[in-house]
Design a protein around this motif. Structure first.
Motif, PDB file in Angstrom:
ATOM      1  N   GLY A 180      -9.466 -47.654 -11.546  1.00 27.39           N
ATOM      2  CA  GLY A 180     -10.686 -48.439 -11.675  1.00 27.39           C
ATOM      3  C   GLY A 180     -11.906 -47.705 -11.154  1.00 27.39           C
ATOM      4  O   GLY A 180     -13.010 -47.826 -11.713  1.00 27.39           O
ATOM      5  N   GLN A 181     -11.732 -46.937 -10.089  1.00 29.07           N
ATOM      6  CA  GLN A 181     -12.855 -46.161  -9.546  1.00 29.07           C
ATOM      7  C   GLN A 181     -13.338 -45.119 -10.547  1.00 29.07           C
ATOM      8  O   GLN A 181     -14.540 -44.944 -10.757  1.00 29.07           O
ATOM      9  CB  GLN A 181     -12.429 -45.476  -8.249  1.00 29.07           C
ATOM     10  CG  GLN A 181     -12.117 -46.440  -7.122  1.00 29.07           C
ATOM     11  CD  GLN A 181     -11.780 -45.706  -5.837  1.00 29.07           C
ATOM     12  OE1 GLN A 181     -12.492 -44.810  -5.418  1.00 29.07           O
ATOM     13  NE2 GLN A 181     -10.692 -46.096  -5.207  1.00 29.07           N
ATOM     14  N   PHE A 182     -12.384 -44.425 -11.164  1.00 36.62           N
ATOM     15  CA  PHE A 182     -12.757 -43.389 -12.144  1.00 36.62           C
ATOM     16  C   PHE A 182     -13.378 -44.008 -13.397  1.00 36.62           C
ATOM     17  O   PHE A 182     -14.342 -43.478 -13.950  1.00 36.62           O
ATOM     18  CB  PHE A 182     -11.540 -42.553 -12.522  1.00 36.62           C
ATOM     19  CG  PHE A 182     -11.028 -41.677 -11.411  1.00 36.62           C
ATOM     20  CD1 PHE A 182     -11.867 -40.803 -10.753  1.00 36.62           C
ATOM     21  CD2 PHE A 182      -9.702 -41.741 -11.010  1.00 36.62           C
ATOM     22  CE1 PHE A 182     -11.405 -39.993  -9.725  1.00 36.62           C
ATOM     23  CE2 PHE A 182      -9.223 -40.939  -9.978  1.00 36.62           C
ATOM     24  CZ  PHE A 182     -10.076 -40.060  -9.340  1.00 36.62           C
ATOM     25  N   ILE A 183     -12.811 -45.123 -13.852  1.00 35.53           N
ATOM     26  CA  ILE A 183     -13.322 -45.775 -15.062  1.00 35.53           C
ATOM     27  C   ILE A 183     -14.743 -46.277 -14.843  1.00 35.53           C
ATOM     28  O   ILE A 183     -15.649 -46.000 -15.639  1.00 35.53           O
ATOM     29  CB  ILE A 183     -12.387 -46.928 -15.477  1.00 35.53           C
ATOM     30  CG1 ILE A 183     -11.060 -46.365 -16.014  1.00 35.53           C
ATOM     31  CG2 ILE A 183     -13.046 -47.810 -16.536  1.00 35.53           C
ATOM     32  CD1 ILE A 183      -9.994 -47.414 -16.255  1.00 35.53           C
ATOM     33  N   MET A 184     -14.953 -46.986 -13.752  1.00 33.17           N
ATOM     34  CA  MET A 184     -16.282 -47.523 -13.472  1.00 33.17           C
ATOM     35  C   MET A 184     -17.285 -46.405 -13.204  1.00 33.17           C
ATOM     36  O   MET A 184     -18.399 -46.393 -13.751  1.00 33.17           O
ATOM     37  CB  MET A 184     -16.221 -48.474 -12.279  1.00 33.17           C
ATOM     38  CG  MET A 184     -17.545 -49.155 -11.952  1.00 33.17           C
ATOM     39  SD  MET A 184     -17.407 -50.357 -10.601  1.00 33.17           S
ATOM     40  CE  MET A 184     -16.459 -51.636 -11.405  1.00 33.17           C
ATOM     41  N   GLY A 185     -16.908 -45.441 -12.369  1.00 31.51           N
ATOM     42  CA  GLY A 185     -17.809 -44.340 -12.050  1.00 31.51           C
ATOM     43  C   GLY A 185     -18.130 -43.481 -13.254  1.00 31.51           C
ATOM     44  O   GLY A 185     -19.264 -43.028 -13.431  1.00 31.51           O
ATOM     45  N   GLY A 186     -17.126 -43.243 -14.113  1.00 30.84           N
ATOM     46  CA  GLY A 186     -17.319 -42.387 -15.275  1.00 30.84           C
ATOM     47  C   GLY A 186     -18.186 -43.018 -16.345  1.00 30.84           C
ATOM     48  O   GLY A 186     -19.121 -42.395 -16.859  1.00 30.84           O
ATOM     49  N   PHE A 187     -17.901 -44.268 -16.696  1.00 27.50           N
ATOM     50  CA  PHE A 187     -18.667 -44.929 -17.755  1.00 27.50           C
ATOM     51  C   PHE A 187     -20.079 -45.273 -17.312  1.00 27.50           C
ATOM     52  O   PHE A 187     -21.022 -45.191 -18.108  1.00 27.50           O
ATOM     53  CB  PHE A 187     -17.943 -46.207 -18.201  1.00 27.50           C
ATOM     54  CG  PHE A 187     -16.888 -45.973 -19.241  1.00 27.50           C
ATOM     55  CD1 PHE A 187     -17.217 -45.584 -20.536  1.00 27.50           C
ATOM     56  CD2 PHE A 187     -15.542 -46.148 -18.945  1.00 27.50           C
ATOM     57  CE1 PHE A 187     -16.248 -45.378 -21.500  1.00 27.50           C
ATOM     58  CE2 PHE A 187     -14.566 -45.939 -19.898  1.00 27.50           C
ATOM     59  CZ  PHE A 187     -14.910 -45.550 -21.182  1.00 27.50           C
ATOM     60  N   LEU A 188     -20.245 -45.682 -16.068  1.00 27.11           N
ATOM     61  CA  LEU A 188     -21.547 -46.137 -15.596  1.00 27.11           C
ATOM     62  C   LEU A 188     -22.318 -45.060 -14.835  1.00 27.11           C
ATOM     63  O   LEU A 188     -23.457 -45.286 -14.434  1.00 27.11           O
ATOM     64  CB  LEU A 188     -21.385 -47.383 -14.710  1.00 27.11           C
ATOM     65  CG  LEU A 188     -20.679 -48.573 -15.360  1.00 27.11           C
ATOM     66  CD1 LEU A 188     -20.652 -49.752 -14.408  1.00 27.11           C
ATOM     67  CD2 LEU A 188     -21.341 -48.953 -16.680  1.00 27.11           C
ATOM     68  N   ASN A 189     -21.668 -43.910 -14.588  1.00 21.32           N
ATOM     69  CA  ASN A 189     -22.295 -42.813 -13.855  1.00 21.32           C
ATOM     70  C   ASN A 189     -22.772 -43.280 -12.482  1.00 21.32           C
ATOM     71  O   ASN A 189     -23.901 -43.011 -12.061  1.00 21.32           O
ATOM     72  CB  ASN A 189     -23.461 -42.229 -14.655  1.00 21.32           C
ATOM     73  CG  ASN A 189     -23.889 -40.867 -14.121  1.00 21.32           C
ATOM     74  OD1 ASN A 189     -23.113 -40.178 -13.466  1.00 21.32           O
ATOM     75  ND2 ASN A 189     -25.119 -40.479 -14.411  1.00 21.32           N
ATOM     76  N   LEU A 190     -21.881 -44.007 -11.787  1.00 20.45           N
ATOM     77  CA  LEU A 190     -22.219 -44.569 -10.487  1.00 20.45           C
ATOM     78  C   LEU A 190     -21.981 -43.567  -9.373  1.00 20.45           C
ATOM     79  O   LEU A 190     -21.029 -42.814  -9.391  1.00 20.45           O
ATOM     80  CB  LEU A 190     -21.386 -45.827 -10.218  1.00 20.45           C
ATOM     81  CG  LEU A 190     -21.673 -47.045 -11.095  1.00 20.45           C
ATOM     82  CD1 LEU A 190     -20.742 -48.182 -10.698  1.00 20.45           C
ATOM     83  CD2 LEU A 190     -23.123 -47.482 -10.946  1.00 20.45           C
TER      84      LEU A 190
END
Length: 512
Positions: free
Chosen positions: A355-365
């Motif tokens: 979830g960290q990678f998915i959220m960070g990757g798609f949203l560039n967080l």
């Protein structure tokens, strides 16, 4: 200006990396022996095989393999064994092989580009498409996480002799994100060692059950080697294949492989990393296949042909085993529960990681790890607690919920597979590490097979569950939009190379 790793390259070049948006900071990566030593024979030469290097590269594949051992997979195994006996063992083996192919492609993408799948989707697709893909990935992750957390909660309830209700087990399992953060502070290798212990716990528990029930060796061997499929077991067969490929796991593996230090300026070093990751991922999935085989054969031996075979699920499986095989040195009910708890805990932690990678990757967080883990964990835990409170007293309701969650995850599979296959096939993204024509054909056939199988599962489910004009109309409209988006993804993937080839030329013309 185009990103460096997307610029057209000569055949002997590998993708170059940006200093931004990395899955792991340089200080977090595992240092590989000899990584900074000069290559006497040239940068394209792959260094000789080293057992020590293989050991240093070992880890990401085992974290990835946990998705093949989550409570959803265990439930599919036990139901297939109880209803179909040994006859679907061959399908379990080939489904694992298909899953291995997909995960090797995911690892290839991560190693060759230094970017993970979520980041590349954000960069390569239009914004609205990447946002849809992000929502789909989050939904798949939430669905998987609910099953995994509920599996852990069931195990905790059994091990506490019912003192801790299902919702309390969910709260206990929710604390795993803090375990993750604690272990991450001590380095990637400590985290991987923790998961190795959990996998070993599953292996010992289910091997113990295998020894207690003493499945028939001849029937087991014939089940693995001789394909059999009947109309009575088609639903279980679809379930075996459908639960092997998990959408969030495709995103996860492409990020995990970046935890090792690789010299991207040398083609030979990149190929070396791919070789070692291929070996360790294959070994990890062979182990996961054996563990799944233990579960399927135990329930085939114990319940195949019995009246209760079709009513067995995660909630009552341990009790049925206890009634049939009794106590012994250590009650089989608790052996099953320990294995289930290890499966649930390990898969929920890797789900948080994904979830960290998915959220960070798609949203560039860009945010602190504890905050990102807390947000990721909350997305799944809050609905899971609601589910636990509502369904705690009803086994039948939990089974129905599980079917809906399986459907939710099945719907998301194309939105991880199609971008992966499109991206890993493009020289503009992969350089010389793009997959060749033969592997591309095999990969697309596997993807088509998995999508068709899951389509059958969805059709069978909705034909029995969808009633009423309004509900049917909504489902039909959703299905139309769903199929249109899949066609769009395929079209975009096949035209990607043309657009990216023309773009540098247009930029050059604009500069003249």
């Amino acid at each position: 200006m185009l990103p460096h790793w997307n610029m057209p390259r000569e055949d002997n070049q590998v993708p170059l990396l940006s200093d931004q948006d990395v899955a792991y900071e340089s200080g977090e990566k595992v240092h590989i022996l000899g990584i900074n030593e000069p290559d006497e024979e040239g940068s394209s030469v792959v260094p000789p095989f080293s057992w020590k290097k293989l050991w240093l590269f070992t880890g990401p594949g085992f974290l990835m393999s946990i998705a093949f051992l989550d409570p959803g997979n265990l439930e599919g195994d036990l139901q297939a064994g109880a209803i179909a006996g040994y006859s679907l063992l061959w399908l379990l083996m080939w489904a694992t092989a298909m899953g291995l192919l997909v995960q090797l492609l995911s690892a290839r993408l991560g190693v060759a580009t230094g970017r993970h799948l979520a980041e590349l989707c954000r960069e390569e697709y239009p914004t609205w498409v990447s946002m849809v893909l992000w929502v789909m990935a989050e939904l798949a992750l939430i669905g998987a996480d609910i099953q995994e957390v509920i599996g852990s909660a069931i195990a905790i309830k059994i091990l506490s002799n019912g003192i801790l209700p299902l919702w309390a087990g969910v709260v206990v399992t929710a604390s795993d994100c803090f375990i993750l953060l604690f272990l991450e502070n001590y380095g990637v290798r400590k985290l991987e060692a923790f998961f190795a212990v959990l996998i070993a716990t599953m292996a010992v528990s289910f091997a113990w059950m295998f020894g207690e029930t003493k499945p028939t060796g001849t029937e087991l061997l014939l089940g693995v080697l001789i394909p059999k499929l009947s109309s009575k077991t088609i639903k279980q067969a679809v379930g075996v294949v459908g639960c092997i490929i998990m959408p969030h796991n495709v995103f996860l593996h492409s990020a995990l492989v970046q935890s090792r230090e690789i010299d991207y300026s040398k083609k030979g070093r990149v190929q070396e990393a791919l070789n070692y990751y291929s070996i360790e991922s294959t070994v990890a999935l062979i182990i996961s296949f054996i563990i799944n085989l233990f579960v399927m054969t135990v329930f085939a031996k114990a319940f195949y042909g019995t009246e209760i075979a079709s009513s067995i699920g995660l909630v009552n499986a341990g009790q049925y085993l206890q009634e049939k095989y009794g106590g012994g040195l250590f009650p089989i009910l608790y052996i099953w529960s320990i294995g289930l708890l290890a499966a649930g805990q390990s898969s929920t932690i890797t789900g948080t990681y994904a979830g960290q990678f998915i959220m960070g990757g798609f949203l560039n967080l860009r945010m602190k790890k504890w905050l990102r883990a807390l947000i990721t964990r909350s997305c799944a835990i809050i609905p899971t607690i609601v589910v636990a409170l509502v369904f705690d007293t009803s086994e039948a309701a939990l089974d129905v919920l599980n079917e809906w969650l399986n459907v939710l995850q099945s719907i998301q599979i194309p939105f991880a597979l199609l971008p992966l296959l499109c991206l890993v096939s493009k020289e503009q993204i992969m350089g010389t590490f793009k997959i060749g024509p033969a592997l591309k054909i095999v990969a697309w056939l596997v993807a088509a097979l998995v999508i068709v199988i899951n389509g059958y599962l969805l059709l069978d489910f909705f034909s029995s569950e969808v009633t009423g004009v309004i509900f049917t109309t909504v489902v039909c409209a959703f299905t139309g939009a769903y199929l249109a988006f899949i066609v769009y993804l395929v079209y975009w993937g096949f035209t990607l190379s043309v657009r990216r080839h023309m773009l540098p030329a247009k930029l050059a013309q604009g500069m003249e």
